[in-house]
Design an enzyme around this catalytic site. Structure first.
Site, mmCIF file in Angstrom:
data_model
loop_
_atom_site.group_PDB
_atom_site.id
_atom_site.type_symbol
_atom_site.label_atom_id
_atom_site.label_comp_id
_atom_site.label_asym_id
_atom_site.label_seq_id
_atom_site.Cartn_x
_atom_site.Cartn_y
_atom_site.Cartn_z
ATOM 1 C CE LYS A 13 -2.130 0.235 3.886
ATOM 2 N NZ LYS A 13 -1.539 1.259 4.739
ATOM 3 N NE ARG A 88 -4.402 0.709 10.962
ATOM 4 C CZ ARG A 88 -3.305 1.121 10.362
ATOM 5 N NH1 ARG A 88 -3.281 2.270 9.753
ATOM 6 N NH2 ARG A 88 -2.226 0.368 10.360
ATOM 7 N NE ARG A 122 7.025 -3.584 6.464
ATOM 8 C CZ ARG A 122 5.842 -2.987 6.510
ATOM 9 N NH1 ARG A 122 5.238 -2.641 5.386
ATOM 10 N NH2 ARG A 122 5.265 -2.743 7.665
ATOM 11 N NE ARG A 153 6.431 -0.463 10.686
ATOM 12 C CZ ARG A 153 5.328 -0.119 10.034
ATOM 13 N NH1 ARG A 153 5.414 0.435 8.839
ATOM 14 N NH2 ARG A 153 4.143 -0.306 10.550
ATOM 15 N NE ARG A 164 1.295 -3.592 11.881
ATOM 16 C CZ ARG A 164 2.345 -3.604 11.063
ATOM 17 N NH1 ARG A 164 3.268 -4.504 11.194
ATOM 18 N NH2 ARG A 164 2.444 -2.711 10.109
HETATM 19 P P1 AMP Z 1 0.966 1.641 9.637
HETATM 20 O O1 AMP Z 1 2.274 2.272 9.312
HETATM 21 O O2 AMP Z 1 -0.174 2.152 8.803
HETATM 22 O O3 AMP Z 1 1.024 0.139 9.685
HETATM 23 O O4 AMP Z 1 0.602 2.114 11.126
HETATM 24 C C1 AMP Z 1 1.457 1.823 12.216
HETATM 25 C C2 AMP Z 1 0.720 1.968 13.528
HETATM 26 O O5 AMP Z 1 0.235 3.335 13.666
HETATM 27 C C3 AMP Z 1 -0.531 1.114 13.684
HETATM 28 O O6 AMP Z 1 -0.238 -0.218 14.089
HETATM 29 C C4 AMP Z 1 -1.278 1.903 14.763
HETATM 30 O O7 AMP Z 1 -0.692 1.716 16.036
HETATM 31 C C5 AMP Z 1 -1.024 3.356 14.342
HETATM 32 N N1 AMP Z 1 -2.056 3.838 13.395
HETATM 33 C C6 AMP Z 1 -1.864 4.174 12.087
HETATM 34 N N2 AMP Z 1 -3.021 4.582 11.514
HETATM 35 C C7 AMP Z 1 -3.973 4.490 12.489
HETATM 36 C C8 AMP Z 1 -5.382 4.734 12.511
HETATM 37 N N3 AMP Z 1 -6.053 5.140 11.421
HETATM 38 N N4 AMP Z 1 -6.042 4.533 13.687
HETATM 39 C C9 AMP Z 1 -5.405 4.115 14.790
HETATM 40 N N5 AMP Z 1 -4.082 3.842 14.827
HETATM 41 C C10 AMP Z 1 -3.354 4.021 13.696
#
Ligand code: AMP
Length: 210
Positions: A13, A88, A122, A153, A164
């Site tokens: 994505k 989300r 990754r 990460r 997740r």
């Molecule tokens: P990502 O890089 O999109 O995988 O996001 C990493 C982390 O950021 C997630 O596991 C959440 O802890 C937080 N996060 C990102 N976007 C959101 C969202 N829309 N709502 C709540 N937490 C978020």
């Protein structure tokens, strides 16, 4: 164009968002990136965010929405944007309705077993943001673009990945129904170029109609 990009972690994505951003001249707004910045800044909020993120848990809606609203108010979002990582859940999608109209939703799809494999392997560059994978040919542990040592990460560790992906399945899948006819779905089983080609065609048509 105001776009939402849906896709579980590991679906590619982020890569698609960068390509769309470059071709259509709209910023990629990644809530994950915004939260990683906040975590780096430290303080009470930063520590709370860091602790939730490292477990693979979501940040509470009130915090997420304030952070997103502040970002969307910046001048570079006037022409449009690509939301990457937001909404989300249905409640986040409903909150967004009150703020802006979305033109289209691009959903990047891949089976969960494949996503898990991609995520454990990754690796990211802390300097330029390049994403690599230990299973790709020519992987050295250093960034292909700038040579910096790559890192994993915290939330790409196996337990956090499972958490997740489960959260994604439960909360994000209903969004496909919520956005209905605005959704364009594409499989990311092939190369990034193969995934992007139909997306680009779809968005070019959408842009021409506007
Ligand atoms: P990502 O890089 O999109 O995988 O996001 C990493 C982390 O950021 C997630 O596991 C959440 O802890 C937080 N996060 C990102 N976007 C959101 C969202 N829309 N709502 C709540 N937490 C978020």
């Amino acid at each position: 164009m105001k776009l939402i990009l849906l896709g579980a972690a590991g679906s590619g994505k982020g890569t698609m968002a960068k390509k769309i951003s470059a071709d259509f001249g709209i910023p990629q707004i990644s809530t994950g990136d915004l939260f990683r910045e906040i975590a780096k800044e430290g303080g009470k909020l930063g520590e709370q965010v860091q602790s939730l993120m490292s477990k693979g848990a979501l940040i509470p809606n009130e915090i997420t929405f304030e952070v997103l609203k502040a970002r969307l108010a910046k001048p570079d979002c006037k022409k449009g944007f690509i939301l990457d990582g937001f909404p989300r859940s249905l409640s986040q999608a409903e909150m967004l309705e009150g703020v802006t109209d979305i033109d289209a939703v691009v959903s990047i799809e891949l089976p969960f077993e494949e996503l898990e494999k991609r995520l454990v392997n990754r690796r990211l560059c802390p300097s330029c943001g390049e994403i690599d994978n230990t299973s790709y040919a020519g992987f050295t542990g250093n960034c292909r673009k700038c040579g910096t040592k790559l890192f994993q990460r915290d939330d790409d560790k196996p337990e956090a990945i499972k958490a997740r992906l489960e959260v994604y399945k439960k909360d994000v899948t209903p969004l496909i129904d919520f956005y209905g006819g605005k959704v364009f779905s594409v499989s990311s089983a092939g190369s990034p170029e193969q995934t992007y080609a139909p997306v680009k065609t779809f968005l070019s048509k959408l842009e021409a109609k506007a």
